[in-house]
Scaffold this active site. Structure first.
Site, PDB file in Angstrom:
ATOM      1  N   MET A  11      31.381  17.066  30.989  1.00  0.00           N
ATOM      2  CA  MET A  11      32.484  17.769  31.632  1.00  0.00           C
ATOM      3  C   MET A  11      32.995  18.886  30.715  1.00  0.00           C
ATOM      4  SD  MET A  11      35.711  15.890  33.289  1.00  0.00           S
ATOM      5  CE  MET A  11      36.956  16.767  34.173  1.00  0.00           C
ATOM      6  N   ASP A  12      33.287  20.024  31.300  1.00  0.00           N
ATOM      7  CA  ASP A  12      33.841  21.184  30.585  1.00  0.00           C
ATOM      8  C   ASP A  12      32.851  21.902  29.668  1.00  0.00           C
ATOM      9  OD1 ASP A  12      36.356  20.801  31.736  1.00  0.00           O
ATOM     10  OD2 ASP A  12      37.061  19.565  30.075  1.00  0.00           O
ATOM     11  N   CYS A  13      31.547  21.724  29.870  1.00  0.00           N
ATOM     12  CA  CYS A  13      30.598  22.414  28.991  1.00  0.00           C
ATOM     13  C   CYS A  13      30.127  23.741  29.576  1.00  0.00           C
ATOM     14  CB  CYS A  13      29.416  21.519  28.655  1.00  0.00           C
ATOM     15  SG  CYS A  13      28.248  21.287  29.995  1.00  0.00           S
ATOM     16  N   GLY A  14      30.556  24.095  30.811  1.00  0.00           N
ATOM     17  CA  GLY A  14      30.214  25.394  31.371  1.00  0.00           C
ATOM     18  C   GLY A  14      29.157  25.366  32.465  1.00  0.00           C
ATOM     19  N   LYS A  15      28.961  24.212  33.098  1.00  0.00           N
ATOM     20  CA  LYS A  15      27.923  24.110  34.135  1.00  0.00           C
ATOM     21  C   LYS A  15      28.206  25.019  35.325  1.00  0.00           C
ATOM     22  CE  LYS A  15      28.632  19.751  34.611  1.00  0.00           C
ATOM     23  NZ  LYS A  15      29.759  19.693  33.664  1.00  0.00           N
ATOM     24  N   ASP A  86      25.947  23.071  43.171  1.00  0.00           N
ATOM     25  CA  ASP A  86      26.879  22.680  42.114  1.00  0.00           C
ATOM     26  C   ASP A  86      27.483  21.312  42.437  1.00  0.00           C
ATOM     27  OD1 ASP A  86      28.144  23.243  39.639  1.00  0.00           O
ATOM     28  OD2 ASP A  86      29.979  23.829  40.674  1.00  0.00           O
ATOM     29  N   GLU A  87      27.969  20.653  41.406  1.00  0.00           N
ATOM     30  CA  GLU A  87      28.610  19.328  41.525  1.00  0.00           C
ATOM     31  C   GLU A  87      27.674  18.318  42.179  1.00  0.00           C
ATOM     32  OE1 GLU A  87      31.198  18.894  39.851  1.00  0.00           O
ATOM     33  OE2 GLU A  87      32.239  20.806  39.755  1.00  0.00           O
TER      34      GLU A  87
END
Length: 163
Positions: A11-15, A86-87
């Site tokens: 989470m929060d790594c820029g995907k 995404d997601e």
């Protein structure tokens, strides 16, 4: 040759930012794509990043058949050069299988993006294993050096590409 490349990371790594960059690069080259997302932080029908970037997207409810959606658009004469999903950690196992079917049967390139999740990883590996192919899993996890992950039942391994 079409391929299914699953971009994953914590989470929060820029995907999602990466997904937006991938879409921008495709569109800058005149390619047309479909963007799918589920449960985006900015609401329905949008792919957004924490940096404030966003674009319109198709929402993926649990009952959406991705195969039917793509086939319907192609049948209507639309050009689809790529799918960006995404997601993907929130997609159903059937929807992940539909993505693999789109790659195999329609020769479309797909780049799903999602959080590191044992369920999604397992689904992708089972799909690859059943189809006798490996699914690329480039990781966006900080400090990851890359490597090769064997896929049970597949003829080849998954190459993990460092960022």
């Amino acid at each position: 040759m079409a391929e299914l490349v699953f971009w994953s990371g914590t989470m929060d790594c820029g995907k999602s930012t990466l997904a937006l960059q991938i879409d921008h690069n495709h569109r800058a080259r005149g390619r047309r794509g479909l963007i799918f997302t589920r449960l985006d932080r900015a609401g329905d029908h949008v792919l957004s990043s924490r940096l404030g970037l966003s674009t319109a997207a198709n929402e993926v409810p649990e009952d959406l058949d991705l195969w039917d959606t793509v086939v319907d658009q192609l049948t209507a004469g639309d050009r689809i050069d790529y799918l960006l999903c995404d997601e993907v950690q929130f997609y159903t196992p059937a929807q992940v299988e539909q993505l693999a079917q789109i790659v195999d049967d329609l020769d479309e390139c797909i780049e799903p993006v999602g959080a590191v999740d044992d369920d999604v990883d397992g689904i992708l590996r089972r799909v690859g294993s059943r189809r006798g192919a490996a699914i690329g899993v480039p990781c966006l996890v900080e400090g990851h050096r890359g490597g090769v992950i064997p896929v049970d039942g597949a003829d080849e391994a998954v190459t993990v590409v460092p960022p």
